[in-house]
Design an enzyme around this catalytic site. Structure first.
Site, PDB file in Angstrom:
ATOM      1  N   HIS A   1      -1.535   4.499   3.452  1.00 36.77           N
ATOM      2  CA  HIS A   1      -0.302   4.811   2.726  1.00 36.77           C
ATOM      3  C   HIS A   1      -0.669   4.986   1.261  1.00 36.77           C
ATOM      4  CE1 HIS A   1       3.580   4.876   0.947  1.00 36.77           C
ATOM      5  NE2 HIS A   1       3.468   3.676   0.391  1.00 36.77           N
TER       6      HIS A   1
ATOM      7  N   GLU B   1       5.111  -3.078   2.410  1.00 34.27           N
ATOM      8  CA  GLU B   1       5.249  -1.894   3.259  1.00 34.27           C
ATOM      9  C   GLU B   1       4.316  -1.886   4.479  1.00 34.27           C
ATOM     10  OE1 GLU B   1       6.928   1.790   1.176  1.00 34.27           O
ATOM     11  OE2 GLU B   1       5.168   1.265  -0.018  1.00 34.27           O
TER      12      GLU B   1
ATOM     13  N   HIS C   1       8.265   9.514  -2.928  1.00 37.74           N
ATOM     14  CA  HIS C   1       7.510   8.270  -2.793  1.00 37.74           C
ATOM     15  C   HIS C   1       6.019   8.524  -2.574  1.00 37.74           C
ATOM     16  CE1 HIS C   1       7.339   4.150  -0.413  1.00 37.74           C
ATOM     17  NE2 HIS C   1       6.245   4.375  -1.092  1.00 37.74           N
TER      18      HIS C   1
ATOM     19  N   HIS D   1       0.498   7.011  -2.794  1.00 40.33           N
ATOM     20  CA  HIS D   1       1.478   7.668  -3.667  1.00 40.33           C
ATOM     21  C   HIS D   1       0.808   8.780  -4.467  1.00 40.33           C
ATOM     22  CE1 HIS D   1       3.419   3.343  -3.921  1.00 40.33           C
ATOM     23  NE2 HIS D   1       3.598   3.887  -2.738  1.00 40.33           N
TER      24      HIS D   1
HETATM   25 MN    MN Z   1       4.695   2.930  -1.189  1.00 39.28          MN
END
Ligand code: MN
Length: 241
Positions: A97, A78, A167, A99
């Site tokens: 990033h 990603e 996500h 979760h």
């Molecule tokens: Mn992810």
């Protein structure tokens, strides 16, 4: 020439801080724009954040190809999240990033993730929700190419947080310390907002829009002796720079 070595150490340390605070688990990552070349960024090889060391940090172009094409180490799928945000938002110098479980309810309902805490003023705005299905249909939900990344980067808008449906989220900051603290306090804000919505039967006092932009003593860059939060986060994770 900036002190690339020091920034690389700081980025490795930021990975461990995010892991220690529970913002990232086995997944999730943080990057920083290259200090000497804004068309590049630095990001770890594919590794759980709590194990990232300075030697794991690689340089990438904004299309998320490796600068050193001979470096065959495994890379995060990603990484277009990072390259695309740097490409579209020149003022942003660090991207996270994650979760974090606390934010997920706000990605799958119509309840907005809106700042309620003074320490979440860094969010700058109500976090928009980006839904990969809107444009790309049925996928594995991962931001695995630059079309996904650019669509996500566009959704970020003027704020510093964009939620990703089902996500997680992407967080943008003007420095590593800013992005880390925005990631931590976005997660804490989500947790507290959820509790407030429950005990207040949905009635919550949010920060006023003007309170998100009013000048304050919080140091956005996140460095220096005035930023106790950053010092505490480093100490808690056993990081010294
Ligand atoms: Mn992810």
């Amino acid at each position: 020439m900036s002190d690339l070595k020091a920034l690389t150490r700081e980025l490795a340390g930021a990975n461990r801080i995010l892991a220690h605070e529970g913002v990232v688990d086995a997944y999730g990552h943080i990057s920083v724009r290259h200090p000497d070349d804004p068309t590049k960024y630095l990001l770890s090889v594919s590794k759980s954040p709590e194990f990232v060391e300075p030697d794991d940090i690689m340089a990438f172009n904004l299309d998320s190809t490796a600068v050193d094409k001979s470096d065959n180490r495994s890379k995060y799928i990603e990484r277009p999240i990072h390259g695309s945000i740097y490409e579209m938002h020149p003022e942003i110098n660090s991207v996270v990033h994650n979760h974090a479980y606390d934010v997920i309810p706000f990605t799958i309902t119509d309840v907005p993730l809106r700042p309620v805490l003074h320490s979440a003023r860094r969010m700058k705005d109500i976090a928009p929700v980006w839904d990969i299905h809107d444009k790309f249909g049925d996928t594995d939900l991962l931001v695995s190419n630059n079309d996904h990344g650019r669509d996500l980067a566009q959704s970020l808008g003027k704020g510093r947080v964009v939620l990703m449906r089902g996500h997680g989220c992407a967080i943008a900051g003007i420095s590593i310390a800013d992005a880390v603290q925005t990631a931590v306090y976005t997660m804490v804000n989500a947790r507290i907002l959820l509790q407030a919505l429950m005990i207040g039967n949905g009635q919550v006092k949010y920060l006023h829009p003007g309170e998100l932009t009013a000048p304050g003593s919080q140091n956005e860059g996140g460095k220096g002796k005035h930023n106790r939060a950053w010092e505490t986060l480093m100490a808690r994770a056993g990081v010294s720079l």
